[in-house]
Scaffold this motif. Structure first.
Motif, PDB file in Angstrom:
ATOM      1  N   ALA A  17       0.832  -1.211   0.000  1.00 18.55           N
ATOM      2  CA  ALA A  17       0.000   0.000   0.000  1.00 18.55           C
ATOM      3  C   ALA A  17       0.862   1.254   0.000  1.00 18.55           C
ATOM      4  N   ALA A  18       1.900   1.257   0.826  1.00 21.79           N
ATOM      5  CA  ALA A  18       2.783   2.420   0.888  1.00 21.79           C
ATOM      6  C   ALA A  18       3.485   2.646  -0.451  1.00 21.79           C
ATOM      7  N   ALA A  19       4.006   1.573  -1.039  1.00 26.06           N
ATOM      8  CA  ALA A  19       4.708   1.699  -2.320  1.00 26.06           C
ATOM      9  C   ALA A  19       3.756   2.165  -3.423  1.00 26.06           C
ATOM     10  N   CYS A  20       2.558   1.570  -3.470  1.00 25.94           N
ATOM     11  CA  CYS A  20       1.579   1.970  -4.491  1.00 25.94           C
ATOM     12  C   CYS A  20       1.129   3.411  -4.277  1.00 25.94           C
ATOM     13  N   GLY A  21       0.931   3.796  -3.031  1.00 29.23           N
ATOM     14  CA  GLY A  21       0.517   5.157  -2.730  1.00 29.23           C
ATOM     15  C   GLY A  21       1.571   6.178  -3.127  1.00 29.23           C
ATOM     16  N   LEU A  22       2.833   5.878  -2.823  1.00 32.58           N
ATOM     17  CA  LEU A  22       3.917   6.799  -3.194  1.00 32.58           C
ATOM     18  C   LEU A  22       4.082   6.885  -4.707  1.00 32.58           C
ATOM     19  N   MET A  23       4.078   5.728  -5.369  1.00 32.00           N
ATOM     20  CA  MET A  23       4.218   5.740  -6.818  1.00 32.00           C
ATOM     21  C   MET A  23       3.005   6.420  -7.451  1.00 32.00           C
ATOM     22  N   GLY A  24       1.826   6.147  -6.913  1.00 32.75           N
ATOM     23  CA  GLY A  24       0.616   6.773  -7.432  1.00 32.75           C
ATOM     24  C   GLY A  24       0.648   8.281  -7.284  1.00 32.75           C
ATOM     25  N   PHE A  51      -5.266   5.723 -10.234  1.00 36.79           N
ATOM     26  CA  PHE A  51      -5.677   4.344  -9.949  1.00 36.79           C
ATOM     27  C   PHE A  51      -4.876   3.779  -8.777  1.00 36.79           C
ATOM     28  N   LEU A  52      -3.563   3.991  -8.786  1.00 34.85           N
ATOM     29  CA  LEU A  52      -2.712   3.438  -7.726  1.00 34.85           C
ATOM     30  C   LEU A  52      -3.054   4.029  -6.353  1.00 34.85           C
ATOM     31  N   ALA A  57      -5.413   2.727  -1.155  1.00 36.72           N
ATOM     32  CA  ALA A  57      -6.424   2.898  -0.100  1.00 36.72           C
ATOM     33  C   ALA A  57      -7.119   1.569   0.198  1.00 36.72           C
ATOM     34  N   GLY A  58      -7.419   0.805  -0.839  1.00 36.79           N
ATOM     35  CA  GLY A  58      -8.013  -0.523  -0.635  1.00 36.79           C
ATOM     36  C   GLY A  58      -7.069  -1.455   0.092  1.00 36.79           C
ATOM     37  N   LEU A  59      -5.786  -1.373  -0.233  1.00 35.20           N
ATOM     38  CA  LEU A  59      -4.795  -2.200   0.464  1.00 35.20           C
ATOM     39  C   LEU A  59      -4.697  -1.817   1.934  1.00 35.20           C
TER      40      LEU A  59
END
Length: 135
Positions: A17-24, A51-52, A57-59
């Protein structure tokens, strides 16, 4: 058994979640800055970034649960594999023309998605064995 209880799995999902949030966030809000070094267009990165952020957020929601629905974790495994395949696929098909740094970035995040998916799969298999041992 329809739920998986694993602090390790929750941690993996939280880190994802953290990685996807930062990349997003980077893709959604700094696409113009990243376009040059990565060779990816803002028109490609911004929707992907949004999207990320939603996915992250879902993660976070899942990682906060003590018991994770087995079907949801299987969906995460499948999504991570699909993400990795699509990441390499868009480059192989020529849909994007990243720079050398962009190629390395896309490949690295594809490998990271496979690692996360593999860790999730390992936890699912372990939970199944433990449930069978208790039965």
């Amino acid at each position: 058994m329809t739920a998986v209880r694993s602090n390790f799995l929750r941690t993996v999902i939280g880190l994802d979640a953290a990685a996807c949030g930062l990349m997003g966030a980077g893709f959604a809000f700094d696409a113009g800055l990243l376009a040059g070094p990565l060779g990816l267009s803002p028109a490609f990165m911004q929707p992907l970034g949004l999207f990320l952020i939603v996915y992250a957020a879902g993660l976070v929601f899942l990682a906060a649960r003590k018991a994770l629905p087995r079907a949801a974790v299987w969906a995460l495994v499948a999504f991570n594999v699909a993400w990795a395949v699509e990441s390499i696929g868009v480059m192989a098909l020529g849909w994007i023309q990243p720079t050398a740094l962009g190629i390395a970035f896309v490949a690295a995040q594809a490998v990271a998605a496979l690692v996360v998916g593999d860790l999730q799969y390992i936890v699912l298999r372990r939970a199944k064995r433990e449930a069978a041992a208790l039965a």
